[in-house]
Design an enzyme around this catalytic site. Structure first.
Site, mmCIF file in Angstrom:
data_model
loop_
_atom_site.group_PDB
_atom_site.id
_atom_site.type_symbol
_atom_site.label_atom_id
_atom_site.label_comp_id
_atom_site.label_asym_id
_atom_site.label_seq_id
_atom_site.Cartn_x
_atom_site.Cartn_y
_atom_site.Cartn_z
ATOM 1 N N ARG A 1 8.995 68.752 -0.212
ATOM 2 C CA ARG A 1 9.419 69.449 -1.182
ATOM 3 C C ARG A 1 8.932 68.569 -2.541
ATOM 4 O O ARG A 1 9.544 68.312 -3.669
ATOM 5 C CB ARG A 1 10.763 69.549 -1.244
ATOM 6 C CG ARG A 1 11.511 70.288 -0.455
ATOM 7 C CD ARG A 1 10.978 71.943 -0.714
ATOM 8 N NE ARG A 1 11.808 72.914 0.213
ATOM 9 C CZ ARG A 1 11.462 72.949 1.690
ATOM 10 N NH1 ARG A 1 10.191 72.504 2.054
ATOM 11 N NH2 ARG A 1 12.101 73.749 2.434
ATOM 12 N N GLU B 1 16.902 70.381 -5.817
ATOM 13 C CA GLU B 1 15.318 70.858 -5.814
ATOM 14 C C GLU B 1 14.590 71.757 -7.022
ATOM 15 O O GLU B 1 13.655 71.157 -6.984
ATOM 16 C CB GLU B 1 15.497 71.812 -4.497
ATOM 17 C CG GLU B 1 14.196 72.116 -3.857
ATOM 18 C CD GLU B 1 14.223 73.008 -2.643
ATOM 19 O OE1 GLU B 1 14.928 72.528 -1.646
ATOM 20 O OE2 GLU B 1 14.003 74.152 -2.789
ATOM 21 N N SER C 1 17.723 77.169 -2.003
ATOM 22 C CA SER C 1 18.304 75.990 -1.734
ATOM 23 C C SER C 1 18.506 75.221 -3.007
ATOM 24 O O SER C 1 17.430 74.706 -3.624
ATOM 25 C CB SER C 1 17.663 75.138 -0.785
ATOM 26 O OG SER C 1 17.414 75.677 0.551
HETATM 27 C C1 FAD Z 1 16.087 83.282 -2.552
HETATM 28 C C2 FAD Z 1 15.139 82.144 -2.794
HETATM 29 C C3 FAD Z 1 14.554 81.542 -1.495
HETATM 30 C C4 FAD Z 1 13.885 80.539 -1.648
HETATM 31 N N1 FAD Z 1 13.413 80.002 -0.378
HETATM 32 C C5 FAD Z 1 12.592 78.794 -0.594
HETATM 33 C C6 FAD Z 1 11.877 78.326 0.636
HETATM 34 O O1 FAD Z 1 12.398 78.752 2.080
HETATM 35 N N2 FAD Z 1 11.252 77.201 0.616
HETATM 36 C C7 FAD Z 1 11.012 76.935 -0.551
HETATM 37 O O2 FAD Z 1 10.130 75.826 -0.537
HETATM 38 N N3 FAD Z 1 11.184 77.182 -1.636
HETATM 39 C C8 FAD Z 1 11.976 78.280 -1.802
HETATM 40 N N4 FAD Z 1 12.543 78.737 -2.858
HETATM 41 C C9 FAD Z 1 12.181 78.226 -4.015
HETATM 42 C C10 FAD Z 1 11.116 78.985 -4.674
HETATM 43 O O3 FAD Z 1 10.713 80.329 -4.288
HETATM 44 C C11 FAD Z 1 9.732 78.185 -4.532
HETATM 45 O O4 FAD Z 1 9.893 76.725 -5.267
HETATM 46 C C12 FAD Z 1 8.589 78.721 -5.424
HETATM 47 O O5 FAD Z 1 7.210 78.250 -4.947
HETATM 48 C C13 FAD Z 1 8.564 78.777 -6.798
HETATM 49 O O6 FAD Z 1 7.603 79.492 -7.533
HETATM 50 P P1 FAD Z 1 7.695 80.253 -8.790
HETATM 51 O O7 FAD Z 1 6.458 80.793 -9.080
HETATM 52 O O8 FAD Z 1 8.951 80.978 -9.116
HETATM 53 O O9 FAD Z 1 7.796 79.010 -9.596
HETATM 54 P P2 FAD Z 1 8.736 78.430 -10.944
HETATM 55 O O10 FAD Z 1 10.072 78.541 -10.646
HETATM 56 O O11 FAD Z 1 8.089 79.336 -12.026
HETATM 57 O O12 FAD Z 1 8.124 77.034 -11.425
HETATM 58 C C14 FAD Z 1 8.378 76.082 -10.651
HETATM 59 C C15 FAD Z 1 7.830 74.730 -10.990
HETATM 60 O O13 FAD Z 1 6.497 75.039 -10.852
HETATM 61 C C16 FAD Z 1 5.721 74.838 -12.263
HETATM 62 N N5 FAD Z 1 4.488 75.771 -12.067
HETATM 63 C C17 FAD Z 1 4.629 77.126 -11.956
HETATM 64 N N6 FAD Z 1 3.248 77.746 -11.919
HETATM 65 C C18 FAD Z 1 2.267 76.696 -12.178
HETATM 66 C C19 FAD Z 1 0.953 76.520 -12.328
HETATM 67 N N7 FAD Z 1 0.188 77.484 -12.004
HETATM 68 N N8 FAD Z 1 0.527 75.126 -12.077
HETATM 69 C C20 FAD Z 1 1.298 74.045 -12.233
HETATM 70 N N9 FAD Z 1 2.780 74.201 -12.275
HETATM 71 C C21 FAD Z 1 3.225 75.430 -12.176
HETATM 72 C C22 FAD Z 1 6.703 75.037 -13.063
HETATM 73 O O14 FAD Z 1 6.332 74.563 -14.591
HETATM 74 C C23 FAD Z 1 8.081 74.530 -12.494
HETATM 75 O O15 FAD Z 1 7.934 73.064 -12.900
HETATM 76 C C24 FAD Z 1 13.605 80.018 -2.915
HETATM 77 C C25 FAD Z 1 14.092 80.377 -3.994
HETATM 78 C C26 FAD Z 1 14.851 81.514 -3.843
HETATM 79 C C27 FAD Z 1 15.290 82.173 -5.301
#
Ligand code: FAD
Length: 341
Positions: free
Chosen positions: A166, A335, A239
């Site tokens: 992570r 996280e 998480s």
């Molecule tokens: C129900 C649920 C289940 C989940 N299960 C998992 C799981 O099984 N495993 C897991 O690892 N995670 C899980 N997550 C967490 C999440 O889905 C991941 O971390 C996902 O990759 C976040 O993507 P996002 O586009 O929503 O990022 P955001 O929440 O929009 O951003 C997260 C971070 O990334 C940065 N960011 C976003 N886009 C870019 C870009 N293009 N370039 C540089 N930085 C960027 C943002 O500034 C921020 O710091 C879960 C979340 C939920 C709600």
């Protein structure tokens, strides 16, 4: 068409916790050119820049000052196939799960265990997403990013990205890189990863002879739907805490005291513990306050019970962290990323 910025836009529909905070300025970018335009505008006006994908790994602590850039670029393609592998490329704004389904429909294998993780392709390397025994870095080839320090485009390979559990370069140097597109190396034949016990059990129960990545993807989706609350109904960010990594000695000492404690030895000799188990043992599972709580089925997930602010979530998180430290001598690390003032 010029770039459109919205002043004082609500971020409530743009984060899965459903926290209602505003962005001072917000714009959606669909291409590299629009991104450059947005960054130039922010430089000109002296606005700090925040990036947003699907908002599924965020806690909004307050209003977000400056410019919030929402990555909405689309596109995915097979770059080349050679022998047992295929190189695919997807734009940062693509939905992660749709990429997984697309790759499986093309007969490519490897992403099935990462099915149904919310969010975008561009955010996947940021925390090296992982689930059911597979991490993004296992399939990662390279990515193209805009280095905001130099203004140049660069390609970063797996070593450059410093992936860990992570964690990655992008968490270690926040704000420096905008990830534009990601390349993954997938298999042209099934390579099933069934080390996660509930997934292995569900697979065995089907009694299928041949490995089938689409079936594995469906099983992963079923398990996830049965375990995790749907953010559309109950705001959450998956998480909330990382699973702590401890030394073999510390794990042995803890096991002497709590013999039933789940523990997973790692290749580097450390031992991964289950944060959810620790939180459940401490009695927090199902705990609820006025606007926030710990999910009834999954102690690792904090939920918005309605109208929660970032401060409510962080106060609950801090109380859990302090209690776990007092009981087990372990510091739970959060996280999701904190955003806002
Ligand atoms: C129900 C649920 C289940 C989940 N299960 C998992 C799981 O099984 N495993 C897991 O690892 N995670 C899980 N997550 C967490 C999440 O889905 C991941 O971390 C996902 O990759 C976040 O993507 P996002 O586009 O929503 O990022 P955001 O929440 O929009 O951003 C997260 C971070 O990334 C940065 N960011 C976003 N886009 C870019 C870009 N293009 N370039 C540089 N930085 C960027 C943002 O500034 C921020 O710091 C879960 C979340 C939920 C709600």
């Amino acid at each position: 068409m010029g770039l459109e910025c919205i002043r004082g836009a609500s971020l409530a529909p743009l984060n899965t916790f459903g926290i209602d905070e505003c962005a001072e300025q917000l714009c959606l970018v669909h291409s590299d050119a629009e991104l450059r335009e947005a960054l130039a505008l922010a430089d000109q006006r002296g606005w700090p820049v925040q990036l947003l994908g699907g908002g599924s790994n965020l806690v909004l602590a307050g209003p977000v000052s400056g410019l919030t850039v929402v990555m909405r670029s689309r596109g995915r393609r097979v770059v080349r196939r050679n022998g047992d592998s295929a190189l695919i490329e997807a734009e940062a704004g693509e939905n992660w799960h749709r990429l997984v389904v697309w790759s499986l429909d093309l007969g490519l294998h490897g992403l099935e265990n990462l099915s149904l993780i919310p969010g975008t392709v561009g955010a996947a390397p940021v925390q090296n997403i992982g689930a059911y025994g597979v991490e993004l870095c296992d399939l990662f080839d390279s990515l193209q990013a805009l280095d905001r320090r130099t203004g140049a485009l660069c390609w970063l390979n797996r070593e450059d990205c410093r992936f860990a559990y992570r964690d990655s370069l992008f968490k270690q140097q926040p704000g420096r890189y905008v990830i534009l597109r990601v390349r993954l190396r997938l298999h042209t034949r099934p390579v099933p990863r069934l080390d996660y016990a509930p997934l292995a059990a569900a697979w065995q129960a089907l009694g299928l002879k041949q490995p089938d990545s689409r079936v594995i993807s469906r099983l992963v989706c079923d398990i996830r739907r049965s375990k995790l609350p749907d953010p559309a109904r109950l705001g959450n960010a998956g998480s909330f805490f990382k699973n702590p990594l401890v030394s073999a000695e510390q794990a042995a000492a803890m096991l002497a005291r709590w013999p039933g404690m789940p523990h997973y030895p790692q290749v580097d000799g450390s031992v991964k513990l289950a944060a959810g188990w620790l939180i459940e043992q401490a009695g927090w599972k199902g705990h609820s306050r006025e606007r926030v709580g710990v999910h009834r089925e999954q102690a690792l997930v904090l939920v918005n019970l309605g109208g929660a602010r970032g401060g409510d979530i962080m106060a609950l998180a801090r109380d859990i962290q302090q209690d776990i430290e007092r009981r087990f001598g372990l510091q739970l690390e959060m996280e999701p990323q904190l955003l806002g003032n």
